[in-house]
Design an enzyme around this catalytic site. Structure first.
Site: not given
Length: 463
Positions: A231, A265
């Site tokens: 990720e 994120c």
């Protein structure tokens, strides 16, 4: 002699804690113990694993009073929000425990006379979790609890900026009486982490962090044929359609842009607004942004803490300065935030207009409290701009038309499509990305598929 790590607090720039990195003997001991313990653990009934994992969640929650101020000191999140991460930690962990029996159940194809055909899910072995500092409990638990439930052992390498979080995980699992050797928290430098990956003695690596670090992880794993869950970065967009609920969109997009000082994120970093709503949207967005209280995260009144480091803040300030030099306009006066000090980690939120996709602030991940807002003529232009990025983690659509959201969502190059919400992970849904946002899946039943391997049984019992 192993290196000493100093955790510099963004609160006051002083050393908060210091620790020694693991040495070669400690790393070797952890790898051997993890492999040995996993051989026994994978044979434990799933209900017994669930009892121990739930006990670990309980143990972690019992430490909340210590964890919340620790988070503020380590990475700057205001104490008024610290407990929220633990609630999310528990929600994700409990959900993944609850669905494990179904997610790990054998698959039985349509029966054929004389044959038993089954696909079973087997654990991989040892899973290396490399976790970041920005949501240090949430990101780590996405893999740790499911990996254990699936029958794996776990080695956790947490970010040095939040090294106490790794210690909290170890303590919670110890209090839960997890079998000795099954979980290890190791403080590692980059070289040691790469060496473990390259050794072939871990069977899965789940990493959350930068694109550059993800490239290094893949390079270390080359030729080892191990699983890689990555990720990586994000530059998540939002599109406010003409039919959006304006007040709802403003309130949630301000929060999605600036919560955790924009250090997420899946934070909102660019917003596209239908031209008919654009003036009103920007006016209300700026007004609400001005209500943040920037200050010491240990103060209950603070709603916006420092960035993780002065260098992180300087990067964002540099993006803003570059955009202004290219013609953008800043709508927030940093002087209105007394705690904003150039050169420090304390930085006021910023809203930019007259931005273009030629500007770094609209293309490169900021990871800070800044957002650019552009007017668009309609759906076609909005989707083109949203997709004009090297990243694809999440994207949000703000509309009252469900059919339109589904139709537009199909056109978005992203891992998650939101409608009328943003910056949130639902543990029932796969968390994944496309392009430079990475690959692999955590959470949901699909997350278990990346922590196990399929094993087929084709048994002919009538001969």
């Amino acid at each position: 002699m192993t290196a000493k790590v100093q955790l510099i607090s963004p609160v006051d720039g002083r050393v908060y804690v210091e620790r020694q990195c693991a040495d070669a003997a400690q790393i070797e001991q952890a790898l051997v113990a993890a492999a040995t313990a996993q051989e026994h653990w994978k044979r434990r009934p799933l209900n017994e694993r669930a009892v121990l994992c739930n006990a670990a969640v309980d143990a972690m929650l019992s430490m909340q009073d210590q964890i919340v101020p620790e988070l503020a000191w380590q990475m700057g999140r205001p104490v008024r929000f610290g407990a929220g991460e633990l609630r999310g930690f528990a929600e994700r962990a409990r959900y993944m425990i609850a669905i494990a029996a179904d997610a790990l159940a054998a698959v039985e194809p349509e029966p054929i006379s004389g044959f038993r055909r089954t696909i079973k899910r087997e654990p991989l072995g040892t899973v290396l979790v490399v976790a970041p500092w920005n949501y240090p409990y949430l990101t780590a638990v996405n893999t740790i609890i499911p990996a254990l439930m699936a029958g794996n052992s776990v080695i956790l390498k947490h970010a040095t900026q939040t090294l106490l979080v790794g210690e909290r995980f170890a303590e919670a699992l110890r209090r839960a009486h997890l079998p000795t050797g099954l979980f290890h928290n190791l403080l590692l430098d980059h070289r040691q982490t790469a060496a473990i990956i390259a050794s072939g003695r871990v069977q899965q690596v789940n990493f959350t962090g930068s694109v550059q670090a993800g490239v290094a992880m893949e390079a270390a794993a080359m030729g080892r044929f191990i699983g890689m869950g990555l990720e990586l970065g994000g530059k998540d967009p939002a599109y406010v359609r003409a039919d959006a609920n304006l007040e709802h969109a403003v309130e949630n997009l301000v929060d999605g842009s600036f919560f955790n000082s924009g250090q997420s994120c899946c934070a909102i970093e660019r917003i596209y607004v239908d031209h008919s709503l654009y003036p009103a949207f920007v006016e209300r967005f700026v007004a609400l942004t001005g209500q943040y209280v920037l200050g010491n995260p240990l103060d209950e009144a603070t709603t916006l803490g420092p960035l993780v480091s002065p260098s992180a803040a300087e990067f964002v300030r540099g993006q803003i300065a570059q955009a202004l030099a290219q013609g953008a306009r800043a709508l927030i006066d940093p002087a209105a935030f007394a705690a904003d000090v150039p050169g420090s980690a304390y930085m006021a939120p910023q809203v930019l207009v007259d931005v273009t996709h030629q500007m770094s602030v609209m293309r490169e991940e900021s990871f800070g409290p800044v957002v650019g807002i552009m007017p668009v003529a309609g759906d076609e232009q909005a989707i083109a701009l949203m997709n004009d990025s090297q990243f694809g983690l999440s994207a949000s659509l703000w509309t009252q038309d469900l059919a339109a959201a589904e139709r537009l969502g199909d056109e978005l190059a992203t891992g998650t499509v939101f409608m009328n919400r943003c910056d949130y992970l639902d543990p029932a849904l796969a968390w994944t990305g496309v392009k430079h946002s990475g690959r692999g899946i955590t959470l949901s039943r699909l997350g278990y598929e990346h922590l196990t391997r399929a094993k087929s049984f084709h048994l002919r019992h009538e001969v």
